[in-house]
Design an enzyme around this catalytic site. Structure first.
Site, PDB file in Angstrom:
ATOM      1  N   HIS A  44       0.803  -1.229   0.000  1.00 59.87           N
ATOM      2  CA  HIS A  44       0.000   0.000   0.000  1.00 59.87           C
ATOM      3  C   HIS A  44       0.833   1.275   0.000  1.00 59.87           C
ATOM      4  CE1 HIS A  44       1.073  -0.142   4.264  1.00 59.87           C
ATOM      5  NE2 HIS A  44       0.795   1.144   4.304  1.00 59.87           N
TER       6      HIS A  44
HETATM    7  C1  UD1 Z   1      -1.756   5.792   5.718  1.00 59.53           C
HETATM    8  C2  UD1 Z   1      -0.447   6.282   6.346  1.00 59.53           C
HETATM    9  C3  UD1 Z   1       0.605   5.179   6.240  1.00 59.53           C
HETATM   10  C4  UD1 Z   1       0.109   3.877   6.814  1.00 59.53           C
HETATM   11  C5  UD1 Z   1      -1.231   3.501   6.186  1.00 59.53           C
HETATM   12  C6  UD1 Z   1      -1.774   2.304   6.886  1.00 59.53           C
HETATM   13  C7  UD1 Z   1      -0.012   8.699   6.141  1.00 59.53           C
HETATM   14  C8  UD1 Z   1       0.770   9.718   5.432  1.00 59.53           C
HETATM   15  N1  UD1 Z   1       0.065   7.455   5.640  1.00 59.53           N
HETATM   16  O1  UD1 Z   1      -1.512   5.571   4.345  1.00 59.53           O
HETATM   17  O2  UD1 Z   1       1.758   5.572   6.976  1.00 59.53           O
HETATM   18  O3  UD1 Z   1       1.040   2.866   6.549  1.00 59.53           O
HETATM   19  O4  UD1 Z   1      -2.160   4.589   6.372  1.00 59.53           O
HETATM   20  O5  UD1 Z   1      -2.718   1.630   6.132  1.00 59.53           O
HETATM   21  O6  UD1 Z   1      -0.677   8.983   7.089  1.00 59.53           O
HETATM   22  N2  UD1 Z   1      -9.035   5.140   1.478  1.00 59.53           N
HETATM   23  C9  UD1 Z   1     -10.291   4.583   1.400  1.00 59.53           C
HETATM   24  N3  UD1 Z   1     -10.886   4.198   2.561  1.00 59.53           N
HETATM   25  C10 UD1 Z   1     -10.315   4.340   3.769  1.00 59.53           C
HETATM   26  C11 UD1 Z   1      -9.028   4.922   3.847  1.00 59.53           C
HETATM   27  C12 UD1 Z   1      -8.397   5.314   2.688  1.00 59.53           C
HETATM   28  O7  UD1 Z   1     -10.857   4.421   0.316  1.00 59.53           O
HETATM   29  O8  UD1 Z   1     -10.919   3.957   4.807  1.00 59.53           O
HETATM   30  C13 UD1 Z   1      -8.365   5.508   0.206  1.00 59.53           C
HETATM   31  C14 UD1 Z   1      -8.591   6.946  -0.205  1.00 59.53           C
HETATM   32  O9  UD1 Z   1      -8.695   6.987  -1.594  1.00 59.53           O
HETATM   33  C15 UD1 Z   1      -7.312   7.626   0.221  1.00 59.53           C
HETATM   34  C16 UD1 Z   1      -6.267   6.526   0.051  1.00 59.53           C
HETATM   35  O10 UD1 Z   1      -6.942   5.330   0.385  1.00 59.53           O
HETATM   36  O11 UD1 Z   1      -7.011   8.758  -0.553  1.00 59.53           O
HETATM   37  C17 UD1 Z   1      -5.052   6.683   0.926  1.00 59.53           C
HETATM   38  O12 UD1 Z   1      -5.417   6.848   2.297  1.00 59.53           O
HETATM   39  P1  UD1 Z   1      -4.480   7.713   3.283  1.00 59.53           P
HETATM   40  O13 UD1 Z   1      -5.030   7.639   4.656  1.00 59.53           O
HETATM   41  O14 UD1 Z   1      -4.246   9.053   2.684  1.00 59.53           O
HETATM   42  O15 UD1 Z   1      -3.087   6.994   3.187  1.00 59.53           O
HETATM   43  P2  UD1 Z   1      -2.706   5.473   3.323  1.00 59.53           P
HETATM   44  O16 UD1 Z   1      -2.107   5.031   2.034  1.00 59.53           O
HETATM   45  O17 UD1 Z   1      -3.843   4.700   3.870  1.00 59.53           O
HETATM   46  N1  UDP Z   2      -3.721  -5.617   8.498  1.00 61.57           N
HETATM   47  C1  UDP Z   2      -4.966  -6.226   8.599  1.00 61.57           C
HETATM   48  N2  UDP Z   2      -5.650  -6.520   7.455  1.00 61.57           N
HETATM   49  C2  UDP Z   2      -5.145  -6.275   6.216  1.00 61.57           C
HETATM   50  C3  UDP Z   2      -3.852  -5.680   6.130  1.00 61.57           C
HETATM   51  C4  UDP Z   2      -3.178  -5.351   7.287  1.00 61.57           C
HETATM   52  O1  UDP Z   2      -5.431  -6.493   9.708  1.00 61.57           O
HETATM   53  O2  UDP Z   2      -5.831  -6.563   5.225  1.00 61.57           O
HETATM   54  C5  UDP Z   2      -3.008  -5.260   9.737  1.00 61.57           C
HETATM   55  C6  UDP Z   2      -1.662  -5.906   9.886  1.00 61.57           C
HETATM   56  O3  UDP Z   2      -1.797  -7.202  10.441  1.00 61.57           O
HETATM   57  C7  UDP Z   2      -0.928  -4.924  10.782  1.00 61.57           C
HETATM   58  C8  UDP Z   2      -1.502  -3.599  10.382  1.00 61.57           C
HETATM   59  O4  UDP Z   2      -2.728  -3.875   9.705  1.00 61.57           O
HETATM   60  O5  UDP Z   2      -1.243  -5.161  12.137  1.00 61.57           O
HETATM   61  C9  UDP Z   2      -0.535  -2.926   9.458  1.00 61.57           C
HETATM   62  O6  UDP Z   2      -1.146  -1.883   8.810  1.00 61.57           O
HETATM   63  P1  UDP Z   2      -0.612  -1.305   7.433  1.00 61.57           P
HETATM   64  O7  UDP Z   2       0.160  -2.328   6.708  1.00 61.57           O
HETATM   65  O8  UDP Z   2      -1.795  -0.736   6.758  1.00 61.57           O
HETATM   66  O9  UDP Z   2       0.309  -0.099   7.917  1.00 61.57           O
HETATM   67  P2  UDP Z   2       1.854   0.040   8.321  1.00 61.57           P
HETATM   68  O10 UDP Z   2       2.161  -0.944   9.388  1.00 61.57           O
HETATM   69  O11 UDP Z   2       2.663  -0.165   7.087  1.00 61.57           O
HETATM   70  O12 UDP Z   2       1.956   1.452   8.773  1.00 61.57           O
END
Ligand code: UD1
Ligand code: UDP
Length: 387
Positions: free
Chosen positions: A221
């Site tokens: 992601h």
């Molecule tokens: C964010 C964090 C990242 C973390 C990740 C965990 C920042 C800068 N990044 O990245 O460090 O590893 O969360 O998963 O804070 N979206 C949906 N539904 C949701 C959430 C997001 O559709 O419930 C989509 C939206 O199009 C959004 C995109 O995902 O623009 C990215 O979401 P965002 O929270 O901006 O960043 P992540 O890639 O999730």
């Molecule tokens: N995770 C989950 N379901 C998923 C993907 C991730 O429960 O489909 C959990 C994973 O086990 C871990 C956390 O989400 O505990 C990690 O989140 P993510 O990879 O989104 O963020 P990061 O750790 O890179 O910030």
């Protein structure tokens, strides 16, 4: 607990009043064990920024991890970094002023972490008190300035009064930045969360995993991977292997696949993001894990499953040093070589407790109590000086 300090809390009930800010999936996992330990003797106000909002990205974690409903949801939603962070700043400040916590607790390195740290460090209540700021997962560094998370965590660390570090490596980074005096080594709360979940995960293995004797589990992601076709394409090429690859798809990645020209290799099985108990069950049964997630690298290690990391570096260097994690970047041949390497895939090798023993949450609560005492002492000294 000396009765004297009880009076320093803004209200009755618990000894310390803590306002916790979470917003994204990994923060729900990290906050769960701490919240449980905190609420034994203290008051917690749980604020959800709304950065993640889909049921599978948010509510599913509150259910699986038995986290109490947030007291406040700021419903900020998605947006550019500036717009999202700005909206969080605007909506968080009145909430903090209304609740007047003794301290604020933030986790990790997301935009929710950054916003909560910035608001807290400038906050003063009408009576002159200021909340302290504590950062869980302090001291992590990738040394990759292109990662938004690297910017967020550096700012959060430098603004915090109490730095709760998961590893000795993190302590060393904090010392190099002149922050040693504020830092405490507490271990990693994800070990606590994983240990809690693994006991409950057996019945949660998704059907797709039961259909395959062997599979690789994939998560991807990171913006620098999925938003960059020059990396996303080669990584997907490298995943065209002889095994099924189960891929719970993050919404960011789903959006890229939906609008892009690039499809998944035929052995990759896309599924919706799974809940935490399902994820822990999937990890435990995987042949190998391929990921660009921070948390999943550690969970692979805790499950005793070899991990290939789809990044050019990792914050969790210890997993690489002990031979359970390999950095393959976006290189398809490095990915294939790792999965074919018998020594790397061999599970009969030591797995020392790199991230502690699963008691980071009570350690964090004890550190908060000590910090609260010190902060109270400092305030009394200041008031005595003024008098
Ligand atoms: C964010 C964090 C990242 C973390 C990740 C965990 C920042 C800068 N990044 O990245 O460090 O590893 O969360 O998963 O804070 N979206 C949906 N539904 C949701 C959430 C997001 O559709 O419930 C989509 C939206 O199009 C959004 C995109 O995902 O623009 C990215 O979401 P965002 O929270 O901006 O960043 P992540 O890639 O999730
Ligand atoms: N995770 C989950 N379901 C998923 C993907 C991730 O429960 O489909 C959990 C994973 O086990 C871990 C956390 O989400 O505990 C990690 O989140 P993510 O990879 O989104 O963020 P990061 O750790 O890179 O910030």
């Amino acid at each position: 607990m000396p009765a004297l300090w009880r009076g320093l809390s803004a209200r009755g009930g618990g000894w310390v009043k803590v306002l916790t800010v979470v917003g994204a999936r990994p923060q729900f996992v990290k906050a769960a064990p701490v919240s449980r330990a905190l609420r034994v003797a203290h008051d917690e106000i749980l604020v959800h920024t709304g950065q993640h909002y889909d049921d599978a990205m948010s509510a599913a974690f509150f259910r699986d991890l038995e986290i109490p409903e947030p007291d406040v949801n700021l419903e900020v939603g998605s947006g550019s970094h500036g717009a999202m962070t700005g909206e969080m700043l605007r909506r968080l400040e009145p909430v903090m002023l209304e609740h007047q916590p003794d301290g604020v607790l933030v986790y990790g390195d997301t935009n929710s972490t950054l916003a909560a740290a910035v608001v807290t460090c400038k906050l003063a209540y009408p009576d002159g008190r200021r909340p302290w700021l504590a950062h869980v997962e302090a001291g992590l560094r990738s040394f990759n300035p292109r990662m938004p998370e690297e910017r967020n965590r550096i700012v959060a660390d430098h603004l915090s009064d109490l730095l709760l570090a998961p590893t000795q490596t993190a302590m060393m980074h904090l010392a190099h930045e002149g922050l040693a005096a504020r830092a405490e080594l507490v271990g990693d709360v994800m070990v606590d969360a994983h240990a809690w979940a693994i006991e409950r995960a057996a019945d949660h293995l998704p059907a797709v995993a039961r259909e395959h004797d062997q599979y690789v589990l994939l998560t991807m992601h990171r913006a620098e991977n999925v938003d960059d076709p020059a990396r996303f394409g080669p990584i997907l090429d490298g995943l065209a292997i002889d095994l099924p690859v189960i891929f719970p798809i993050h919404p960011r990645t789903r959006a890229v696949l939906e609008r892009g020209s690039r499809g998944l290799p035929s052995n990759v099985i896309p599924v919706a993001p799974v809940g935490y108990l399902e994820m822990v069950a999937l990890e435990a049964r995987a042949h190998a894990i391929a990921t660009d997630s921070g948390g999943v690298q550690k969970e692979a290690y805790l499950s005793g499953v070899p991990c290939v990391t789809l990044r050019s570096e990792t914050e969790w260097v210890e997993t690489v040093e002990v031979g359970w994690n390999r950095i393959v970047d976006a290189d398809p041949s490095a990915l294939a070589a790792a999965l074919a390497d018998e020594a790397f895939m061999n599970r009969d090798k030591p797995r020392p407790p790199l991230y502690g023993h699963g008691n980071a949450a009570p350690g964090i609560v004890a550190a908060l109590e000590r910090h609260h005492d010190r902060a109270g002492m400092a305030r009394i000294r200041r008031e005595e000086t003024v008098l």
